[in-house]
Write a protein that holds these residues in place. Structure first.
Motif, PDB file in Angstrom:
ATOM      1  N   TRP A 119      59.106  41.392  45.644  1.00  0.00           N
ATOM      2  CA  TRP A 119      59.043  42.853  45.739  1.00  0.00           C
ATOM      3  C   TRP A 119      57.598  43.304  45.902  1.00  0.00           C
ATOM      4  CZ3 TRP A 119      56.916  46.419  42.225  1.00  0.00           C
ATOM      5  CH2 TRP A 119      57.234  47.761  42.473  1.00  0.00           C
ATOM      6  N   LEU A 120      56.694  42.721  45.120  1.00  0.00           N
ATOM      7  CA  LEU A 120      55.279  43.078  45.211  1.00  0.00           C
ATOM      8  C   LEU A 120      54.709  42.772  46.590  1.00  0.00           C
ATOM      9  CD1 LEU A 120      53.975  41.834  41.750  1.00  0.00           C
ATOM     10  CD2 LEU A 120      54.036  44.212  42.539  1.00  0.00           C
ATOM     11  N   GLU A 121      55.060  41.609  47.130  1.00  0.00           N
ATOM     12  CA  GLU A 121      54.551  41.205  48.439  1.00  0.00           C
ATOM     13  C   GLU A 121      55.054  42.108  49.561  1.00  0.00           C
ATOM     14  OE1 GLU A 121      55.670  37.085  48.519  1.00  0.00           O
ATOM     15  OE2 GLU A 121      53.925  36.484  47.313  1.00  0.00           O
ATOM     16  N   ALA A 122      56.188  42.775  49.336  1.00  0.00           N
ATOM     17  CA  ALA A 122      56.754  43.660  50.351  1.00  0.00           C
ATOM     18  C   ALA A 122      56.180  45.085  50.277  1.00  0.00           C
ATOM     19  CB  ALA A 122      58.271  43.707  50.204  1.00  0.00           C
ATOM     20  N   LEU A 123      55.433  45.401  49.239  1.00  0.00           N
ATOM     21  CA  LEU A 123      54.861  46.741  49.086  1.00  0.00           C
ATOM     22  C   LEU A 123      53.747  46.997  50.098  1.00  0.00           C
ATOM     23  CD1 LEU A 123      54.397  47.100  45.210  1.00  0.00           C
ATOM     24  CD2 LEU A 123      56.037  48.316  46.641  1.00  0.00           C
ATOM     25  N   PRO A 124      53.593  48.237  50.517  1.00  0.00           N
ATOM     26  CA  PRO A 124      52.407  48.585  51.309  1.00  0.00           C
ATOM     27  C   PRO A 124      51.156  48.334  50.461  1.00  0.00           C
ATOM     28  CG  PRO A 124      54.037  50.360  51.380  1.00  0.00           C
ATOM     29  CD  PRO A 124      54.494  49.369  50.352  1.00  0.00           C
ATOM     30  N   ALA A 125      50.050  48.017  51.115  1.00  0.00           N
ATOM     31  CA  ALA A 125      48.811  47.667  50.393  1.00  0.00           C
ATOM     32  C   ALA A 125      48.408  48.730  49.384  1.00  0.00           C
ATOM     33  CB  ALA A 125      47.686  47.424  51.395  1.00  0.00           C
ATOM     34  N   LYS A 126      48.540  49.993  49.734  1.00  0.00           N
ATOM     35  CA  LYS A 126      48.152  51.095  48.844  1.00  0.00           C
ATOM     36  C   LYS A 126      48.920  51.025  47.518  1.00  0.00           C
ATOM     37  CE  LYS A 126      49.664  55.642  49.206  1.00  0.00           C
ATOM     38  NZ  LYS A 126      49.798  56.925  49.885  1.00  0.00           N
ATOM     39  N   HIS A 127      50.217  50.759  47.588  1.00  0.00           N
ATOM     40  CA  HIS A 127      51.042  50.690  46.384  1.00  0.00           C
ATOM     41  C   HIS A 127      50.783  49.397  45.613  1.00  0.00           C
ATOM     42  CE1 HIS A 127      53.025  54.301  47.620  1.00  0.00           C
ATOM     43  NE2 HIS A 127      53.439  53.743  48.747  1.00  0.00           N
ATOM     44  N   PHE A 128      50.591  48.295  46.346  1.00  0.00           N
ATOM     45  CA  PHE A 128      50.281  47.022  45.684  1.00  0.00           C
ATOM     46  C   PHE A 128      48.995  47.146  44.876  1.00  0.00           C
ATOM     47  CE2 PHE A 128      48.131  43.001  45.331  1.00  0.00           C
ATOM     48  CZ  PHE A 128      49.136  42.177  44.841  1.00  0.00           C
ATOM     49  N   LEU A 129      47.973  47.779  45.434  1.00  0.00           N
ATOM     50  CA  LEU A 129      46.692  47.917  44.726  1.00  0.00           C
ATOM     51  C   LEU A 129      46.834  48.746  43.459  1.00  0.00           C
ATOM     52  CD1 LEU A 129      44.275  48.354  47.749  1.00  0.00           C
ATOM     53  CD2 LEU A 129      44.503  46.353  46.245  1.00  0.00           C
ATOM     54  N   LYS A 130      47.688  49.757  43.476  1.00  0.00           N
ATOM     55  CA  LYS A 130      47.918  50.570  42.280  1.00  0.00           C
ATOM     56  C   LYS A 130      48.589  49.732  41.194  1.00  0.00           C
ATOM     57  CE  LYS A 130      47.459  54.493  40.339  1.00  0.00           C
ATOM     58  NZ  LYS A 130      46.125  54.887  39.940  1.00  0.00           N
ATOM     59  N   ILE A 131      49.579  48.944  41.574  1.00  0.00           N
ATOM     60  CA  ILE A 131      50.251  48.062  40.614  1.00  0.00           C
ATOM     61  C   ILE A 131      49.272  47.019  40.089  1.00  0.00           C
ATOM     62  CG2 ILE A 131      52.085  46.351  40.311  1.00  0.00           C
ATOM     63  CD1 ILE A 131      53.099  49.238  40.541  1.00  0.00           C
ATOM     64  N   ASP A 132      48.459  46.471  40.971  1.00  0.00           N
ATOM     65  CA  ASP A 132      47.460  45.477  40.577  1.00  0.00           C
ATOM     66  C   ASP A 132      46.487  46.064  39.543  1.00  0.00           C
ATOM     67  OD1 ASP A 132      46.222  42.822  40.938  1.00  0.00           O
ATOM     68  OD2 ASP A 132      44.560  44.006  41.742  1.00  0.00           O
ATOM     69  N   GLU A 133      46.084  47.298  39.744  1.00  0.00           N
ATOM     70  CA  GLU A 133      45.203  47.978  38.786  1.00  0.00           C
ATOM     71  C   GLU A 133      45.883  48.109  37.423  1.00  0.00           C
ATOM     72  OE1 GLU A 133      43.537  52.519  38.200  1.00  0.00           O
ATOM     73  OE2 GLU A 133      43.950  51.811  40.216  1.00  0.00           O
ATOM     74  N   TYR A 134      47.147  48.485  37.429  1.00  0.00           N
ATOM     75  CA  TYR A 134      47.899  48.638  36.186  1.00  0.00           C
ATOM     76  C   TYR A 134      48.094  47.295  35.476  1.00  0.00           C
ATOM     77  CZ  TYR A 134      51.606  49.796  32.971  1.00  0.00           C
ATOM     78  OH  TYR A 134      52.347  49.935  31.840  1.00  0.00           O
ATOM     79  N   VAL A 135      48.406  46.252  36.220  1.00  0.00           N
ATOM     80  CA  VAL A 135      48.572  44.923  35.621  1.00  0.00           C
ATOM     81  C   VAL A 135      47.245  44.440  35.034  1.00  0.00           C
ATOM     82  CG1 VAL A 135      49.144  42.509  36.105  1.00  0.00           C
ATOM     83  CG2 VAL A 135      50.585  44.335  36.991  1.00  0.00           C
ATOM     84  N   GLY A 136      46.133  44.794  35.675  1.00  0.00           N
ATOM     85  CA  GLY A 136      44.817  44.471  35.125  1.00  0.00           C
ATOM     86  C   GLY A 136      44.606  45.111  33.761  1.00  0.00           C
ATOM     87  N   LEU A 137      45.012  46.375  33.612  1.00  0.00           N
ATOM     88  CA  LEU A 137      44.940  47.041  32.302  1.00  0.00           C
ATOM     89  C   LEU A 137      45.783  46.299  31.277  1.00  0.00           C
ATOM     90  CD1 LEU A 137      45.253  50.869  33.049  1.00  0.00           C
ATOM     91  CD2 LEU A 137      43.345  49.697  31.964  1.00  0.00           C
ATOM     92  N   LEU A 138      46.967  45.903  31.692  1.00  0.00           N
ATOM     93  CA  LEU A 138      47.860  45.163  30.803  1.00  0.00           C
ATOM     94  C   LEU A 138      47.236  43.835  30.381  1.00  0.00           C
ATOM     95  CD1 LEU A 138      50.610  44.790  29.442  1.00  0.00           C
ATOM     96  CD2 LEU A 138      51.466  43.913  31.614  1.00  0.00           C
ATOM     97  N   ALA A 139      46.631  43.112  31.319  1.00  0.00           N
ATOM     98  CA  ALA A 139      46.007  41.824  31.010  1.00  0.00           C
ATOM     99  C   ALA A 139      44.839  41.984  30.037  1.00  0.00           C
ATOM    100  CB  ALA A 139      45.535  41.137  32.286  1.00  0.00           C
ATOM    101  N   GLU A 140      44.125  43.099  30.130  1.00  0.00           N
ATOM    102  CA  GLU A 140      42.976  43.332  29.251  1.00  0.00           C
ATOM    103  C   GLU A 140      43.370  43.855  27.882  1.00  0.00           C
ATOM    104  OE1 GLU A 140      39.975  45.799  31.050  1.00  0.00           O
ATOM    105  OE2 GLU A 140      40.185  44.758  32.965  1.00  0.00           O
ATOM    106  N   HIS A 141      44.418  44.683  27.820  1.00  0.00           N
ATOM    107  CA  HIS A 141      44.731  45.405  26.582  1.00  0.00           C
ATOM    108  C   HIS A 141      46.196  45.279  26.176  1.00  0.00           C
ATOM    109  CE1 HIS A 141      40.849  47.331  27.180  1.00  0.00           C
ATOM    110  NE2 HIS A 141      41.224  47.615  28.412  1.00  0.00           N
ATOM    111  N   ALA A 142      46.821  44.169  26.437  1.00  0.00           N
ATOM    112  CA  ALA A 142      48.266  44.035  26.211  1.00  0.00           C
ATOM    113  C   ALA A 142      48.695  44.374  24.787  1.00  0.00           C
ATOM    114  CB  ALA A 142      48.721  42.622  26.561  1.00  0.00           C
ATOM    115  N   ALA A 143      47.926  43.987  23.803  1.00  0.00           N
ATOM    116  CA  ALA A 143      48.329  44.207  22.407  1.00  0.00           C
ATOM    117  C   ALA A 143      48.073  45.632  21.940  1.00  0.00           C
ATOM    118  CB  ALA A 143      47.602  43.227  21.496  1.00  0.00           C
ATOM    119  N   THR A 144      47.243  46.380  22.654  1.00  0.00           N
ATOM    120  CA  THR A 144      46.859  47.710  22.180  1.00  0.00           C
ATOM    121  C   THR A 144      47.134  48.832  23.168  1.00  0.00           C
ATOM    122  OG1 THR A 144      44.603  47.394  23.002  1.00  0.00           O
ATOM    123  CG2 THR A 144      45.042  46.764  20.718  1.00  0.00           C
ATOM    124  N   LEU A 145      47.597  48.514  24.355  1.00  0.00           N
ATOM    125  CA  LEU A 145      47.818  49.531  25.377  1.00  0.00           C
ATOM    126  C   LEU A 145      48.892  50.505  24.912  1.00  0.00           C
ATOM    127  CD1 LEU A 145      46.781  50.190  28.233  1.00  0.00           C
ATOM    128  CD2 LEU A 145      48.722  48.908  29.125  1.00  0.00           C
TER     129      LEU A 145
END
Length: 74
Positions: free
Chosen positions: A16-42
């Motif tokens: 599903w991620l690979e099928a997203l337009p680049a603009k939407h993929f980058l937004k999800i990637d940004e959000y997953v980055g937040l999750l990877a950094e702050h998973a226990a406290t987000l």
């Protein structure tokens, strides 16, 4: 920088991620980055604590499409 949490992606989510337009993929990637950094406290508005270290993550990936993830920090 603190150690990042691992983010596991199921095959159908990866497709599903690979099928997203680049603009939407980058937004999800940004959000997953937040999750990877702050998973226990987000917190709100990014995640809602469900109890026992489990959080629900719901963000708009594109208009009328939501991405729902759960995470567990041990």
């Amino acid at each position: 920088m603190a150690q990042l949490y691992a983010v596991e992606i199921e095959p159908e989510v990866r497709a599903w991620l690979e099928a997203l337009p680049a603009k939407h993929f980058l937004k999800i990637d940004e959000y997953v980055g937040l999750l990877a950094e702050h998973a226990a406290t987000l917190g709100e508005p990014f995640a809602r604590h469900l109890g026992d270290g489990v959080r629900e993550h719901k963000r708009l990936a594109r208009p009328n499409t939501a991405l729902l993830m759960t995470s567990s920090c041990e």
